[in-house]
Design a protein around this motif. Structure first.
Motif, PDB file in Angstrom:
ATOM      1  N   ASP A   1      41.365  39.876  39.072  1.00 26.78           N
ATOM      2  CA  ASP A   1      41.960  38.687  38.467  1.00 26.78           C
ATOM      3  C   ASP A   1      42.682  37.885  39.539  1.00 26.78           C
ATOM      4  O   ASP A   1      42.725  36.662  39.482  1.00 26.78           O
TER       5      ASP A   1
ATOM      6  N   ALA B   1      40.962  42.864  36.541  1.00 27.11           N
ATOM      7  CA  ALA B   1      40.717  42.444  35.158  1.00 27.11           C
ATOM      8  C   ALA B   1      40.701  43.686  34.259  1.00 27.11           C
ATOM      9  O   ALA B   1      40.200  44.740  34.648  1.00 27.11           O
ATOM     10  N   ASP B   2      41.244  43.560  33.078  1.00 27.19           N
ATOM     11  CA  ASP B   2      41.247  44.618  32.062  1.00 27.19           C
ATOM     12  C   ASP B   2      42.061  45.851  32.428  1.00 27.19           C
ATOM     13  O   ASP B   2      41.986  46.861  31.738  1.00 27.19           O
TER      14      ASP B   2
END
Length: 165
Positions: free
Chosen positions: A50, A65-66
């Motif tokens: 990200d 991310a995540d």
């Protein structure tokens, strides 16, 4: 694939980490289009960034991310990261690239109509001129006598009895 970085520690409370970048880490790394890979059970798992902020000459602050908590990222601390450097070298071919090639195997002629990729037993699906059915032949280098990429032809030398139906 060479290791290019290591997750050295958790940074912050939102799942961020500090990476130790190795000399093999590409200077032109684009976090938006290239994932970092970590191996889990010998399988590469992509970790998309990200955010990726270089820190000094050999470090970077990263948020994946995540993965947004220290607990979730904690299992990756100390693990090495990789970048897939497959440049799609045009000199290499894969067996599936041979689909559509004309085949000659002794006195028989046909065409490769499919490739079944299986680690234990990769197979060519070949339809011979005199048959309407696809015949499965092991896709092993030992059976390939020659390949003419320009003419899209391949010669096979098969063991006696392999094509007996």
């Amino acid at each position: 694939m060479q290791p290019t970085a290591r997750i050295s520690r958790i940074f912050g409370t939102d799942g961020g980490v500090l990476l130790n970048l190795y000399a093999t880490f590409p200077e032109d790394f684009d976090a938006a289009t290239t994932p970092l890979l970590v191996f889990d059970d010998n399988l590469p798992v992509p970790l998309w960034c990200d955010s990726f902020e270089p820190h000094g000459a050999s470090g970077a602050f990263v948020r994946f991310a995540d993965i947004d908590t220290p607990g979730r990222i904690g299992e990756f601390v100390g693990r090495e990261l990789f970048i897939d450097t497959d440049d799609g070298d045009d000199d290499e071919f894969r067996f599936e690239d041979l689909i559509g090639f004309e085949i000659s195997a002794g006195s028989r002629h046909g065409e490769i109509t499919d490739f079944y990729d299986n680690d234990a037993n990769p197979l060519f699906g070949i339809t011979f001129d005199e048959e309407d059915e696809e015949v499965l032949v092991p896709a092993v280098e030992e059976f390939i006598a020659g390949i003419d990429f320009e003419a899209r032809k391949m010669t096979l030398v098969l063991p006696d009895g392999l094509l007996d139906l």
